[in-house]
Motif scaffolding. Structure first.
Motif, short mmCIF file in Angstrom:
data_model
loop_
_atom_site.label_atom_id
_atom_site.label_comp_id
_atom_site.label_asym_id
_atom_site.label_seq_id
_atom_site.Cartn_x
_atom_site.Cartn_y
_atom_site.Cartn_z
N HIS A 102 0.85 -1.19 0.00
CA HIS A 102 0.00 0.00 0.00
C HIS A 102 0.88 1.24 0.00
N THR A 104 0.71 5.58 -0.56
CA THR A 104 -0.22 6.70 -0.53
C THR A 104 0.37 7.90 -1.26
N ARG A 108 -3.54 11.17 -4.10
CA ARG A 108 -4.62 10.44 -3.44
C ARG A 108 -5.07 11.17 -2.19
N ALA A 109 -4.11 11.71 -1.44
CA ALA A 109 -4.46 12.47 -0.24
C ALA A 109 -5.29 13.69 -0.61
N LEU A 111 -7.25 14.03 -3.25
CA LEU A 111 -8.58 13.58 -3.65
C LEU A 111 -9.46 13.29 -2.43
N SER A 112 -8.85 12.78 -1.37
CA SER A 112 -9.62 12.39 -0.19
C SER A 112 -10.25 13.59 0.52
N VAL A 113 -9.72 14.79 0.28
CA VAL A 113 -10.26 15.98 0.95
C VAL A 113 -10.69 17.05 -0.05
N SER A 115 -13.39 17.80 -1.28
CA SER A 115 -14.69 18.41 -1.04
C SER A 115 -14.58 19.72 -0.26
#
Length: 214
Positions: A102, A104, A108-109, A111-113, A115
């Motif tokens: 895995h 990171t 990707r980090a 994209l996770s926030v 919003s």
């Protein structure tokens, strides 16, 4: 699962891959690493090269075969890969090719926030990234074409991989941009509502509450 190795720095793997060809002193190793473009494949800190080489020798993966001085130049020790070093190089390569770990990425980090930004700004930022990725694809393709004239494909596979991953990322981002622009992304209305009113939609607030209570 990754195996615990005596020298786990990926720079050590790169060093072993150069010395397996012929005996080298660290200065020559650095030249080979640069010439082969290994500094683009693994994280290399040139100031740590001698430390990595010494650690490989300490653990029996390299051995000294000669040491000498030319004129006023510093003494140079030539190293050879040992049978244990060859076995480590092969085993490490098998692990890297077969085992899924895995990782990171920073993207990707983000994209996770994403919003926390309003949809229009996210679309603009993704479009900027698509442009940068497209430029990277063009540069890598040009590099591959230039090397392919003299270097066998066997030694260019990692560049092909880079291009394939970049193309996949660009295609995925373009798809996401199209969903946002076309209004088909699930949760888009709640996302817009939050930025228009400053309030979290009731259904999302309830989901967050349940997550805390678990």
């Amino acid at each position: 699962m990754a195996k615990k190795r005596a020298v786990s720095n990926l720079m050590a793997l790169a060093v072993l891959s150069t010395v397996v060809v012929r005996d080298l002193h660290p200065y020559e190793m650095a030249g080979v690493l640069r010439g082969w473009g290994k500094d683009q494949d693994v994280p290399i800190k040139w100031g740590s090269l001698y430390t990595v080489v010494r650690n490989l020798a300490k653990h029996g993966l390299l051995e000294e075969v000669a040491s000498g001085r030319e004129g006023r130049r510093p003494e140079r020790t030539v190293y050879r890969i040992t049978p244990a070093g060859r076995a480590e190089l092969a085993d490490w390569t098998r692990e890297l090719l077969s085992a899924v770990e895995h990782e990171t990425p920073r993207f990707r980090a983000g994209l996770s926030v994403m919003s926390v930004l309003e949809p229009g700004e996210v679309t603009t930022l993704l479009q900027q990234r698509v442009a940068e990725v497209s430029a990277a694809i063009a540069a890598a393709s040009e590099q591959l074409a230039a090397y392919a004239e003299e270097v066998p494909r066997l030694f260019l596979i990692e560049i092909e991989y880079d291009i394939a991953m970049l193309r996949a990322e660009a295609a995925w981002m373009e798809s996401l941009i199209a969903e946002v622009a076309g209004g088909t992304l699930p949760g888009l209305e709640q996302w817009r509502y939050f930025h228009e009113t400053g309030r979290v939609p009731d259904d999302l607030a309830e989901t967050a509450r349940k997550s805390v209570e678990k």
